[in-house]
Design a protein around this motif. Structure first.
Motif, PDB file in Angstrom:
ATOM      1  N   LEU A 513       0.713  -1.391   0.127  1.00 52.04           N
ATOM      2  CA  LEU A 513      -0.038  -0.024  -0.121  1.00 52.04           C
ATOM      3  C   LEU A 513       0.980   1.309   0.114  1.00 52.04           C
ATOM      4  N   THR A 514       1.991   1.043   0.909  1.00 51.87           N
ATOM      5  CA  THR A 514       2.803   2.398   0.738  1.00 51.87           C
ATOM      6  C   THR A 514       3.446   2.702  -0.704  1.00 51.87           C
ATOM      7  N   ALA A 515       3.699   1.547  -1.299  1.00 49.64           N
ATOM      8  CA  ALA A 515       4.256   1.617  -2.645  1.00 49.64           C
ATOM      9  C   ALA A 515       3.150   2.177  -3.457  1.00 49.64           C
ATOM     10  N   PHE A 516       1.949   1.807  -3.365  1.00 48.67           N
ATOM     11  CA  PHE A 516       0.789   2.209  -4.178  1.00 48.67           C
ATOM     12  C   PHE A 516       0.625   3.979  -4.048  1.00 48.67           C
ATOM     13  N   ALA A 527      -4.974   0.806   7.492  1.00 49.00           N
ATOM     14  CA  ALA A 527      -3.724   1.583   7.787  1.00 49.00           C
ATOM     15  C   ALA A 527      -3.632   1.975   9.179  1.00 49.00           C
ATOM     16  N   ARG A 528      -4.796   2.923   9.456  1.00 52.47           N
ATOM     17  CA  ARG A 528      -4.828   3.808  10.727  1.00 52.47           C
ATOM     18  C   ARG A 528      -5.031   2.902  11.733  1.00 52.47           C
ATOM     19  N   ARG A 529      -5.963   1.697  11.456  1.00 46.25           N
ATOM     20  CA  ARG A 529      -6.147   0.703  12.483  1.00 46.25           C
ATOM     21  C   ARG A 529      -5.062   0.241  12.822  1.00 46.25           C
ATOM     22  N   LEU A 530      -4.097  -0.082  12.052  1.00 42.36           N
ATOM     23  CA  LEU A 530      -2.948  -1.117  12.527  1.00 42.36           C
ATOM     24  C   LEU A 530      -1.912  -0.036  12.992  1.00 42.36           C
ATOM     25  N   ALA A 532      -2.159   1.136  15.913  1.00 38.57           N
ATOM     26  CA  ALA A 532      -1.897   0.569  17.336  1.00 38.57           C
ATOM     27  C   ALA A 532      -1.463  -0.849  17.291  1.00 38.57           C
ATOM     28  N   SER A 533      -0.678  -1.656  16.351  1.00 43.66           N
ATOM     29  CA  SER A 533      -0.469  -2.897  16.406  1.00 43.66           C
ATOM     30  C   SER A 533       0.514  -3.087  17.489  1.00 43.66           C
ATOM     31  N   PRO A 534       0.419  -4.108  18.257  1.00 40.66           N
ATOM     32  CA  PRO A 534       1.426  -4.418  19.469  1.00 40.66           C
ATOM     33  C   PRO A 534       2.866  -4.803  18.437  1.00 40.66           C
ATOM     34  N   SER A 535       2.834  -5.106  17.192  1.00 42.50           N
ATOM     35  CA  SER A 535       4.176  -5.490  16.558  1.00 42.50           C
ATOM     36  C   SER A 535       4.806  -4.276  16.107  1.00 42.50           C
ATOM     37  N   ALA A 536       5.990  -4.039  16.404  1.00 45.85           N
ATOM     38  CA  ALA A 536       6.613  -2.679  16.262  1.00 45.85           C
ATOM     39  C   ALA A 536       6.765  -2.668  14.710  1.00 45.85           C
ATOM     40  N   ALA A 537       7.106  -3.754  13.993  1.00 38.39           N
ATOM     41  CA  ALA A 537       7.265  -3.810  12.670  1.00 38.39           C
ATOM     42  C   ALA A 537       5.892  -3.515  11.842  1.00 38.39           C
ATOM     43  N   VAL A 538       4.767  -3.902  12.200  1.00 34.69           N
ATOM     44  CA  VAL A 538       3.508  -3.729  11.813  1.00 34.69           C
ATOM     45  C   VAL A 538       3.018  -2.211  11.914  1.00 34.69           C
ATOM     46  N   SER A 539       3.130  -1.860  13.174  1.00 36.75           N
ATOM     47  CA  SER A 539       2.821  -0.358  13.480  1.00 36.75           C
ATOM     48  C   SER A 539       3.875   0.679  12.602  1.00 36.75           C
ATOM     49  N   ALA A 540       4.984   0.361  12.564  1.00 36.94           N
ATOM     50  CA  ALA A 540       5.858   1.447  11.934  1.00 36.94           C
ATOM     51  C   ALA A 540       5.739   1.428  10.486  1.00 36.94           C
ATOM     52  N   MET A 541       5.312   0.253   9.816  1.00 37.16           N
ATOM     53  CA  MET A 541       4.874   0.145   8.310  1.00 37.16           C
ATOM     54  C   MET A 541       3.637   0.770   8.134  1.00 37.16           C
ATOM     55  N   ALA A 542       2.701   0.819   9.234  1.00 36.77           N
ATOM     56  CA  ALA A 542       1.281   1.317   9.038  1.00 36.77           C
ATOM     57  C   ALA A 542       1.431   2.805   9.010  1.00 36.77           C
ATOM     58  N   ALA A 543       2.390   3.320  10.020  1.00 39.14           N
ATOM     59  CA  ALA A 543       2.685   4.811   9.960  1.00 39.14           C
ATOM     60  C   ALA A 543       3.197   5.184   8.555  1.00 39.14           C
ATOM     61  N   ALA A 545       2.648   3.857   5.658  1.00 37.74           N
ATOM     62  CA  ALA A 545       1.688   3.834   4.863  1.00 37.74           C
ATOM     63  C   ALA A 545       0.703   4.994   5.038  1.00 37.74           C
ATOM     64  N   VAL A 546       0.280   5.323   6.303  1.00 36.80           N
ATOM     65  CA  VAL A 546      -0.468   6.604   6.442  1.00 36.80           C
ATOM     66  C   VAL A 546       0.029   7.677   5.890  1.00 36.80           C
ATOM     67  N   TRP A 547       1.233   8.001   6.061  1.00 34.29           N
ATOM     68  CA  TRP A 547       2.084   9.064   5.579  1.00 34.29           C
ATOM     69  C   TRP A 547       1.835   9.114   3.867  1.00 34.29           C
ATOM     70  N   ALA A 548       2.114   7.947   3.520  1.00 34.09           N
ATOM     71  CA  ALA A 548       2.212   8.014   2.089  1.00 34.09           C
ATOM     72  C   ALA A 548       0.821   8.077   1.211  1.00 34.09           C
ATOM     73  N   LEU A 549      -0.322   7.550   2.090  1.00 28.80           N
ATOM     74  CA  LEU A 549      -1.626   7.435   1.481  1.00 28.80           C
ATOM     75  C   LEU A 549      -2.205   8.859   1.503  1.00 28.80           C
ATOM     76  N   ASP A 550      -1.907   9.604   2.476  1.00 30.44           N
ATOM     77  CA  ASP A 550      -2.712  10.876   2.352  1.00 30.44           C
ATOM     78  C   ASP A 550      -1.645  12.185   3.025  1.00 30.44           C
ATOM     79  N   GLY A 551      -0.500  11.871   3.499  1.00 32.30           N
ATOM     80  CA  GLY A 551       0.273  12.842   4.052  1.00 32.30           C
ATOM     81  C   GLY A 551       0.142  13.031   5.630  1.00 32.30           C
ATOM     82  N   SER A 552      -0.811  12.108   6.165  1.00 34.61           N
ATOM     83  CA  SER A 552      -1.031  12.370   7.693  1.00 34.61           C
ATOM     84  C   SER A 552       0.122  12.258   8.514  1.00 34.61           C
TER      85      SER A 552
END
Length: 703
Positions: A513-516, A527-530, A532-543, A545-552
């Protein structure tokens, strides 16, 4: 025979799998009239009594009986028993630890003492090997020289005996074993080295048989690398040609036993298959010895390989490919002509040669470019054994290179001709090698036409416990081609991931999704839901992705901040730092937290923090020293560090000595003696490319 075997309390002794009460049966099996029983017994000895080279108390108890079996000419297949004894007694008693220095109370005492006692026991009975050099069985004569050179206590006598035997021995492989044993004696006994080196040099020039001269030259190089002749390439090339054209060896072929379901039997079958149809299979080992001795003389080694690749003998060409695999894995050099000639083997009628060529080329990535035309031709034409599929696989006998090997090599080289072939494979074939999908990244934007078929394949993946294995390569490929039209399919996988490896699936989907980018803005709630993932790898990648999708920005940085606090693990910190580096200058407010990571105890935390800090602030004053220290401390950080240096431009001036030193090295930065990874050559070539880019910027600034 085996006198006294019942007097040993075998049940009180042990081997790899417990009590050794089965050992008498194994020893008797070695003397059986039944070939299958003998092979099963030998397999059992290696599998339990001498498991992975270990020496147990039962191993020590076996030595007198093994020596008795070797001495009895009525026992068949004694060559295998000689090799077993050679392995059991193979410890070097002249090592750093003497037996009388071992502490009986030390936990390491028993195994160390066992090795030393085994060496002493076999050496004490090594006179039995003296008579074996004249044994009627060529397999026994083949094994005896190494046993004598390794274990007998009178090397002067052994040297004379082996040289004398060489004058009357007629079996080619036994003669080569005699020469190899003489080289071993010279390596083990300094007092005999000069004499043996002089004799080997003489033999390499006067022996009538070219194979014998080649063996002497190989051992000369092994024993005295400094004495390798300046014209070694020319001499070896001539000898190989003479070997090829010499009359066929008239020595009798040893009788072959029926295949047994044992490891020993399987190894024998593989060796026999490798040698089938080759009049001189022994040249491979001689050339391997020579290449090992030549070591960093890369140009000479390349010249030897080129000569072999031009030989009319397919066996020599096959040997050259396997030898070059070891060379290119360890040493940098000019391999264009080698790669081109290896590509030419793809149309050879011999399937083993095509297999060797394909296996070699698929590990080269960008270095395979000189063979691209040959690979493309091989993939689009009918091969010598019949039609090939879309993945270029020969369906004829002996084709073992794996599905898609030629296509994988072409794709990894970045050649766009791989794209329609890969599309066809994805359309027509039920299973496609996952490596092919990961190779899509090398094809660049031109691979966008693959998006529709990748989307269809992803839609067909079942949401079960095997989801990650099946979906991750497809997700990677879709991200590589920016195939945002597959967003519904990516979201299906993201939302339907089962518990098994769910975090891995989520991370892979978020990376895609980040690449898209903004084209996948519909996925923002997921992406926003994730975040809060307890996994740092997932949470960091979600962050990310959120930045890449709409600059949040704020919610992304708030999420990453939580992983840059005291108490987080190194892996968690690194995951956050990687995402901050990807966001870049917009993440400048996290600089204080990243700066704290520069002094971390964990190396990779320092590296990731420094790289991220540079990318968000452009601060080279604090980051460059950390990166250069890591460069020197651990060579495996160099690709990550070089990526930063190439970005820094003039700010990396302090790294110029390290960059120039790396570019001047012949040995690959990640070369290992204990094996290799499929991406090792590619990673080292990436390091060189980054170093050249960084140096180019520095030199441009100087002008």
């Amino acid at each position: 025979m085996l006198t006294g075997i019942e007097e040993v309390d075998w049940a009180s002794l042990g081997h790899a799998y417990g009590p050794a009460d089965d050992v008498p049966e194994l020893l008797r099996g070695l003397a059986s009239e039944d070939p299958a029983e003998r092979e099963n017994a030998l397999d059992g000895m290696y599998g339990a009594v001498h498991h992975q080279g270990d020496v147990y108390d039962s191993t020590l108890a076996c030595i007198p009986f093994l020596l008795e079996l070797v001495a009895d000419p009525a026992v068949q297949d004694r060559g295998g028993i000689v090799e077993l004894l050679t392995s059991i007694g193979g410890i070097d008693l002249c090592g750093d630890e003497e037996l009388d220095e071992l502490d009986p109370d030390d936990a390491e005492f028993t195994p160390a003492a066992n090795y030393a006692m085994a060496a002493a026991a076999v050496a004490a009975g090594a006179d039995v090997f003296l008579g074996l050099v004249h044994d009627p069985d060529p397999e026994v004569r083949l094994a005896a020289p190494c046993a004598l050179a390794s274990l007998h206590g009178d090397p002067v006598h052994v040297l004379e005996l082996l040289r004398e035997r060489l004058t009357i021995e007629r079996d080619t492989e036994v003669r080569l074993a005699l020469v190899a044993a003489l080289g071993r004696i010279a390596l083990r006994h300094e007092s005999l080295r000069a004499e043996t080196v002089e004799w080997l040099d003489w033999l390499s020039r006067v022996a009538q048989a070219p194979g014998l001269r080649l063996a002497a030259l190989a051992q000369l190089a092994r024993v005295a690398p400094a004495e390798i002749p300046y014209d070694v390439v020319e001499r070896v090339t001539v000898l190989l040609d003479e070997v090829r054209t010499a009359p066929a060896d008239v020595s009798a072929e040893p009788a072959r036993t029926a295949a047994a379901p044992t490891l020993v039997g399987q190894v024998r079958e593989l060796l026999e298959e490798h040698s089938t149809g080759r009049p001189t299979p022994w040249t491979e080992e001689l050339l391997r010895t020579l290449h090992t001795a030549l070591d960093d003389r890369v140009d000479d080694r390349i010249a030897l390989i080129l000569a072999q690749l031009r030989s009319p003998d397919w066996g020599q060409r096959s040997d050259a490919i396997w030898l070059c695999g070891g060379l290119i894995r360890v040493w940098r050099g000019r391999y264009d002509e080698v790669v081109r000639l290896v590509g030419a083997q793809l149309v050879d009628p011999e399937p083993r040669l095509r297999e060797a060529a394909t296996s070699f080329l698929e590990r080269l990535f960008e270095l395979a470019a000189p063979s691209a035309d040959a690979l493309a031709a091989r993939l689009t034409t009918t091969g010598p054994t019949g039609a090939t599929g879309a993945t270029g696989v020969n369906r004829g006998p002996g084709a073992r290179a794996g599905r898609g090997g030629a296509l994988l090599a072409l794709a990894r080289s970045g050649d766009s001709r791989a794209i329609p072939l890969l599309a066809r494979a994805l359309e027509e074939e039920r299973e496609v090698r996952r490596e092919l999908l990961y190779a899509v990244d090398a094809l660049g934007p031109a691979a966008l036409p693959l998006a529709p078929v990748l989307r269809r394949r992803l839609a067909e993946v079942e949401l079960d416990d095997l989801l990650y294995d099946r979906a991750a390569p497809l997700l990677f490929a879709l991200g590589s081609v920016r195939g945002a039209q597959a967003l519904p399919e990516v979201l299906r996988v993201l939302r339907g991931a089962p518990a098994n490896r769910r975090d891995w699936v989520h991370e892979a989907c978020l990376r895609t999704l980040t690449a898209f980018g903004p084209a996948a803005r519909e996925a923002l709630p997921d992406a926003r839901r994730l975040l809060a993932s307890p996994s740092a790898a997932v949470s960091a990648m979600a962050a990310r992705a959120v930045w890449a999708l709409d600059g949040s920005l704020d919610e992304a940085l708030d999420t990453l901040d939580q992983w840059l606090r005291p108490g987080t693990s190194g892996d968690e910190w690194c995951a956050a730092a990687l995402s901050l580096g990807a966001i870049g200058p917009a993440a400048a407010r996290t600089a204080p937290a990243l700066r704290a990571g520069l002094g971390a105890r964990e190396l990779w935390v320092r590296v990731r923090s420094a790289a991220a800090l540079w990318r968000v602030t452009g601060d080279s004053v604090d980051t460059l020293p950390v990166l250069l220290a890591a460069w020197e401390e651990n060579r495996h950080t160099r690709v990550a560090v070089a990526e930063c240096l190439a970005e820094m431009g003039p700010a990396a001036a302090g790294a110029e000595p390290a960059i120039r030193a790396e570019l001047s090295r012949r040995r690959r930065h990640n070369a290992r003696e204990d094996g290799a990874g499929s991406h090792d050559v590619h990673d080292d070539e990436k390091l060189l490319t980054l170093c050249r880019a960084a140096l180019s910027q520095l030199e441009r600034r100087a002008v």
